[in-house]
Design an enzyme around this catalytic site. Structure first.
Site, PDB file in Angstrom:
ATOM      1  N   CYS A  52       0.816  -1.211   0.000  1.00  0.00           N
ATOM      2  CA  CYS A  52       0.000   0.000   0.000  1.00  0.00           C
ATOM      3  C   CYS A  52       0.852   1.264   0.000  1.00  0.00           C
ATOM      4  CB  CYS A  52      -0.950   0.010   1.196  1.00  0.00           C
ATOM      5  SG  CYS A  52      -0.137  -0.196   2.789  1.00  0.00           S
ATOM      6  N   ASP A 105       7.331  -5.596  11.085  1.00  0.00           N
ATOM      7  CA  ASP A 105       7.512  -6.941  10.537  1.00  0.00           C
ATOM      8  C   ASP A 105       6.840  -7.144   9.186  1.00  0.00           C
ATOM      9  OD1 ASP A 105       9.006  -7.863  12.704  1.00  0.00           O
ATOM     10  OD2 ASP A 105       7.214  -8.391  13.842  1.00  0.00           O
ATOM     11  N   GLY A 181      -8.761  -8.541   2.026  1.00  0.00           N
ATOM     12  CA  GLY A 181      -7.373  -8.868   1.741  1.00  0.00           C
ATOM     13  C   GLY A 181      -6.591  -9.062   3.025  1.00  0.00           C
TER      14      GLY A 181
END
Length: 329
Positions: A52, A105, A181
């Protein structure tokens, strides 16, 4: 022969382009352009890291095209790095140097995912395989030694903080999620820990929503075509679809919304899902990825110090990589 001269990275990120500019870039179908170069054998291999916040292509060149020629195929200001600089850039990306939350992470998982996809679709190469394996190895080591990810805030955790700042007691609030998602599922995982009773999800592909229902029994599935009636009943609307167009349309939402009800939108999509004109209403607040970047950039000083203190690990990994490449010469 594995020659560093042939390695480049080209792309865009939240650091060099605004959200609007990144949206416009994605509409040019950059992956199709790079895939065409590969199909025409103008490049040897590529790996696409798309999140994104960034869309980047790590490319192994050949004699058929130069980095400048690839850059000229795009009309926006691109990040272009080559040779050692390109590899160091990948190493830093994998370690979280350029993430909104330094050292988080998620970016390492995304690097792994990009590499796995390239292997599956057979457009990587021995050279890129070595580089990405070294990057993944370094990403793990960096986080272990620096402990930078200790109590790290992810995008989904940041989103929850925005929600709680608006609605401190969210247990009785209605949450509506558009898109299922990876990011939406991560948010859903956090929300289910908040003892919420009213969570609704809508996805263009209904059977995928049913799969999520099996994992999160608490959620209620809404037919995507009937999303607006349920959306206007929600207090919080989280949208993280992969649609290339507006998903929450101005006219359709305004026609049904309640003027005496407050709405909070968390728009995590690129391009954005929510028509920004809705923010003109006093009872509607919209947060997007740029808002998250702006707020949490101010709180990154401590993490910046850790990045500086443990940057020697990148130098060490680069030395190991050079030795590996020399072995194959």
């Amino acid at each position: 022969m594995l020659d560093l001269e042939n390695i480049i990275v080209i792309g865009v990120s939240h650091e060099n382009l605004s959200l609007l500019e990144r949206e416009n870039f994605m509409r040019t179908r950059p992956k199709y352009i790079i895939e065409r170069l590969y199909t025409e054998k103008k490049i040897n291999a590529y790996i696409n890291l798309s999140t994104c916040l960034r869309t980047e292509f790590y490319i192994e060149l050949n004699s058929n095209i130069k980095a400048k020629e690839i850059k000229n195929l795009f009309s926006v200001d691109m990040i272009v790095k080559s040779r050692v600089e390109a590899i160091e850039y990948l190493f830093k990306v994998g370690c979280g140097f350029y993430s909104v939350i330094k050292g988080e992470d998620q970016i390492l998982a995304q690097v792994k995912g990009a590499y796995a996809e390239a292997l599956e679709n057979e457009h990587s190469s021995k050279f890129l395989n070595i580089i990405f394996n070294k990057s993944i190895e370094l990403g793990k080591k960096f986080r272990t030694k620096s402990m930078i990810a200790h109590n790290a805030l992810s995008l989904e955790a940041i989103s929850l903080k925005f929600i709680k700042s608006k609605f401190p007691n969210i247990e009785d609030k209605n949450i509506f999620i558009l898109g299922i998602g990876e990011l939406a599922q991560d948010i859903l995982t956090l929300l289910t820990k908040e003892q919420l009773k009213n969570i609704y999800i809508a996805n263009r592909t209904y059977h995928k929503a049913e799969q999520i229902k099996k994992e999160f029994d608490i959620v209620n599935i809404v037919d995507y075509r009937e999303k607006y009636p349920k959306m206007i009943e929600a207090d919080v609307i989280i949208s993280a679809t992969s649609a290339p167009h507006i998903v929450v349309e101005y006219d359709k939402f305004v026609a049904q919304m309640k003027e005496n009800k407050d709405y909070l939108f968390i728009d995590l999509a690129v391009p954005r899902d929510v028509d920004e004109r809705l923010a003109n209403f006093k009872n509607i607040e919209i947060y997007n990825l740029d808002d998250i970047w702006e707020v949490y950039h101010l709180n990154s000083m401590n993490r910046d110090k850790l990045l500086e203190d443990y940057s020697y690990l990148i130098d060490e990994q680069m030395e190991k990589l050079i030795k590996t490449l020399n072995y194959y010469k």
